[in-house]
Design an enzyme around this catalytic site. Structure first.
Site, PDB file in Angstrom:
ATOM      1  N   CYS A  73     -14.159  35.490  62.708  1.00  0.00           N
ATOM      2  CA  CYS A  73     -13.797  34.231  61.968  1.00  0.00           C
ATOM      3  C   CYS A  73     -13.813  33.227  63.310  1.00  0.00           C
ATOM      4  O   CYS A  73     -13.203  33.339  64.418  1.00  0.00           O
ATOM      5  CB  CYS A  73     -12.374  34.151  61.812  1.00  0.00           C
ATOM      6  N   CYS A 183     -19.306  28.969  60.211  1.00  0.00           N
ATOM      7  CA  CYS A 183     -17.813  29.568  59.415  1.00  0.00           C
ATOM      8  C   CYS A 183     -18.396  30.941  58.848  1.00  0.00           C
ATOM      9  O   CYS A 183     -19.583  30.711  58.097  1.00  0.00           O
ATOM     10  CB  CYS A 183     -17.348  28.606  58.555  1.00  0.00           C
TER      11      CYS A 183
END
Ligand code: DGL
Length: 269
Positions: A73, A183
């Protein structure tokens, strides 16, 4: 030789795009995937929450016996990787938007960057951006509701395409020829983006680089599993195991059991 699992963590389902690359490169390693979907998205939450919650879920992964952690992440890496490395006694591999490989790949030297708002405003990201000044022009845009839509399993619906159109058109108009998927949720939009822009944008994501970095760290710390190990993977969600299972089937083509886990109380928002 160490058969313990590698923890792979994301705020939600995005880290599955990194897990896919790890599975392909390291077929004998057992993986424990944790989706903190109860608290996703992290991209708009206060930074101190992201830092404290990331530490809390990583402590849970360590308690499950993980030998190394992949913070799959960007948002969590930006805000928490330093604290994790100072606190937890195992190798920790983070992710960051692939600005440098994108600059190397770009011919126009205009690169679009899609990431969460939290990633784009983090000090770590801005240091990276500053260090690459002169290599390329970077046009950064927050992906807004894209993570929430991917969490619901929507990677190509009309709202997703409309959002992508709004984000990508100004980048193309400014001459971008390369797009950083900053992302880990966004690689699941790759097919949709390609259908929309054809080969006008090359897509850059760092999943395979992360898998290679993990392999190097395991070798360095003598933590790799024996080559004849049959991996035992676990998929865990803090919200809804059935949803994680369905999404792993849709996004990865993997038929797996999944479990719902409780990691509470979360830090205050
Ligand atoms: N997948 C995450 C990332 O790479 C964050 C998504 C979110 O929770 O906002 O940034």
């Amino acid at each position: 030789m160490n058969p313990s699992p590698i923890g792979v963590f994301d705020s939600g389902l995005g880290g599955l795009s990194v897990l896919r690359e790890i599975r392909a490169l390291l077929p004998h390693e057992s993986l424990l995937y944790l989706a903190d979907s109860r608290y996703a998205p992290y991209g708009e939450k206060p930074e101190r929450f992201v830092e404290a919650r990331t530490l809390q879920v990583c402590e849970w992964l360590v308690a499950q016996g993980c030998k190394a952690l992949v913070i799959a992440c960007n948002t969590a890496t930006m805000h928490a990787v330093q604290t994790l490395r100072e606190t937890l006694p195992l190798p920790i591999i983070g992710v960051e938007p692939g600005l440098k490989p994108a600059a190397a790949a770009s011919r126009s030297k205009v690169v679009g960057v899609l990431a969460t708002a939290n990633t784009l405003r983090s000090a770590k990201f801005n240091r990276l951006l500053t260090s690459l000044e002169g290599e390329s022009r970077y046009l950064c845009a927050p992906g807004l509701d894209l993570v929430a839509r991917i969490e619901q399993g929507d990677v190509s619906g009309p709202e997703v395409r409309a959002r992508l159109d709004t984000l990508l058109t100004p980048m193309l108009d400014a001459g971008a020829d390369t797009l950083v998927l900053g992302c880990t949720h966004y690689p699941f939009l790759s097919d949709t983006i390609r259908a929309m822009v054809g080969n006008r944008l090359s897509l850059v994501d760092t999943g395979s680089a992360i898998a290679r970095q993990l392999a190097r760290k395991l070798a360095e710390h003598d933590l790799a599993a024996a080559p004849d190990t049959v991996p035992q993977d676990r998929y865990a969600s803090t919200r809804d195991a059935a949803h994680l299972r369905a999404m792993a089937a849709t996004l990865l083509n993997v038929d797996t059991l999944a479990e719902t886990v409780v990691i509470e109380p979360a830090p205050p928002l």
